[in-house]
Scaffold this active site. Structure first.
Site, PDB file in Angstrom:
ATOM      1  NE  ARG A   1      46.962  87.698  57.383  1.00 55.03           N
ATOM      2  CZ  ARG A   1      45.977  88.430  56.869  1.00 55.03           C
ATOM      3  NH1 ARG A   1      45.313  87.981  55.808  1.00 55.03           N
ATOM      4  NH2 ARG A   1      45.649  89.597  57.404  1.00 55.03           N
TER       5      ARG A   1
ATOM      6  CB  SER B   1      38.948  93.373  54.420  1.00 53.83           C
ATOM      7  OG  SER B   1      37.967  92.506  53.934  1.00 53.83           O
TER       8      SER B   1
ATOM      9  NE  ARG C   1      46.290  90.257  48.082  1.00 55.04           N
ATOM     10  CZ  ARG C   1      45.276  89.397  48.152  1.00 55.04           C
ATOM     11  NH1 ARG C   1      44.056  89.790  47.825  1.00 55.04           N
ATOM     12  NH2 ARG C   1      45.474  88.144  48.536  1.00 55.04           N
TER      13      ARG C   1
ATOM     14  NE  ARG D   1      45.821  83.337  48.365  1.00 51.49           N
ATOM     15  CZ  ARG D   1      44.716  83.888  48.878  1.00 51.49           C
ATOM     16  NH1 ARG D   1      44.594  83.991  50.182  1.00 51.49           N
ATOM     17  NH2 ARG D   1      43.743  84.296  48.098  1.00 51.49           N
TER      18      ARG D   1
ATOM     19  CD  GLU E   1      40.446  90.787  50.791  1.00 58.61           C
ATOM     20  OE1 GLU E   1      40.870  91.186  51.894  1.00 58.61           O
ATOM     21  OE2 GLU E   1      40.132  89.604  50.564  1.00 58.61           O
TER      22      GLU E   1
END
Length: 411
Positions: A257, A347, A385, A272, A344
């Protein structure tokens, strides 16, 4: 993609829901204007077609054949011209509709952003330390697990090299996650990390999120941002049997990303990154199965976190924080001691028939009719994460990391 017929017939009601997902009112107005104009132009086309049908039948019995032939020829030109007008409007409608997000479920709380997400429950209790816990990037550098300097040197910012026990622990997590998900009935699949634009369109990444994707120059190939993209599209343009559903899959992949909208956020560490690893859950179901499978997926990811001894919480996302393709999402957030908050880590989303309509995934129902499936996806889990959470939650005052029991056999 939304059901355009339903949108046209219930425009005001659906537009009101879409506004809670921050859809531009001007875009909705433009969409409605096209609906009105298209209805008018289709009516004109139908008049021309009715004329053609009626008088073509009378051609054999009329005495004035030449005159009628001339009128029919002239009308045929009008039909062709009107067909183009209708076709252009339909293409414009499709183009705009492809950028409109899914409608939120009735149970989704209305809210502006992540601050209005609703906590459902907490699972396990965060650890208490008699020292100030270190951040994962400090731990990783002191243990020689994380090498940010060389990651930046060979790539750029937001890249990192995993080394020694850090790299081994990351691999152990991937294998454990796959085994755990398989034990819950999810079939393991291994898919390409490069996919074409049709595949990206099917799950909703294109055209709206083109700027966040890495594209191969001069080729119709994109690096995936999640394995949800190729795994969901495994069944694109197919008609499945009723008996084959639900199909529940798990997949490991690297994800890529650009993080175009994340400047200044999480600039230190591996929370991130432009490249990260994830183990995904994807399900394809009948409409009546999707709610129960959604709950299964949430429980799977939550139980996986619990098996690692990681405190976490469940959040129902509000409309303003809901993803493009999602009708409903529950986030799992894991406790990060150095930040003294939950972050987070998963999801899980039910997309209803939104992606299935774009990707043309159908099944033959009990009445023998083709019907759109429902698609669902969720992380189980984000590997980087999870590594961060283990490092921070299992650290001691000397900066060493205890390995969770369930991972020891994988090391």
């Amino acid at each position: 993609m939304l059901d355009l017929k339903n949108l046209q017939n219930n425009f005001e009601e659906i537009a009101k829901k879409l506004k809670t997902k921050k859809v531009d009112e001007k875009l909705l107005k433009e969409l409605n204007d096209i609906f009105v104009l298209l209805k008018k132009e289709r009516a004109i086309l139908e008049e021309f077609q009715a004329f053609q049908n009626k008088f073509s039948k009378e051609l054999a019995s009329t005495d004035d054949k030449e005159s009628l032939k001339a009128k029919l020829s002239e009308n045929k030109i009008k039909i062709n011209e009107q067909n183009k007008i209708v076709s252009d409007l339909e293409n414009k409608l499709e183009k705009i509709a492809s950028t409109i997000p899914n409608i939120p479920d009735e149970c989704v709380p209305v809210g502006e952003d992540e601050d209005e997400n609703v906590e459902i429950k907490k699972v396990l209790t965060p650890p208490q330390f008699d020292f100030t816990p270190k951040e994962h990037h400090d731990l990783g550098e002191s243990l020689n697990w994380l090498d940010f300097v060389r990651g930046v040197k060979i790539s750029q910012s937001r890249f990192c090299v995993l080394k020694n026990e850090g790299a081994l622990l990351s691999r152990a997590l991937v294998n454990y996650m796959i085994d755990f998900n398989r034990s819950r009935g999810f079939e393991f699949v291994n898919v390409p990390f490069l996919v074409n634009s049709e595949t990206m369109f099917g799950t909703g990444q294109l055209p709206k999120f083109k700027d966040d994707m890495y594209k191969v120059k001069d080729e119709d190939l994109y690096l995936i941002s999640t394995s949800e993209i190729p795994v969901t599209n495994l069944y694109s343009s197919e008609i499945l049997t009723s008996e084959s559903l639900p199909i529940k899959m798990t997949c490991y992949s690297a994800c890529f990303r650009k993080e175009a909208g994340s400047a200044g956020r999480d600039t230190r560490g591996i929370i991130r990154q432009h490249q990260f690893e994830k183990v995904e859950l994807v399900s394809i179901t009948k409409p009546e199965q999707s709610d129960s499978v959604f709950n299964e997926m949430v429980e799977c990811a939550s139980d996986l976190l619990s098996s690692l001894g990681l405190a976490h919480r469940h959040l129902m996302l509000c409309t303003g924080d809901l993803g493009f393709s999602a009708a409903k999402t529950i986030d799992l957030e894991v406790w990060i001691p150095s930040q003294n908050k939950y972050r987070e880590i998963s999801s899980v989303s039910n997309c209803r028939d939104f992606q299935a309509r774009r990707a043309k995934i159908r099944y033959k129902n009990e009445k023998g009719k083709n019907e759109l499936v429902h698609t669902l996806n969720g992380s189980s889990l984000a590997v980087g994460r999870t590594l961060v959470a283990i490092m921070e939650n299992y650290q001691d005052k000397e900066g060493k990391i205890t390995i969770p029991d369930v991972l020891k056999k994988y090391l």
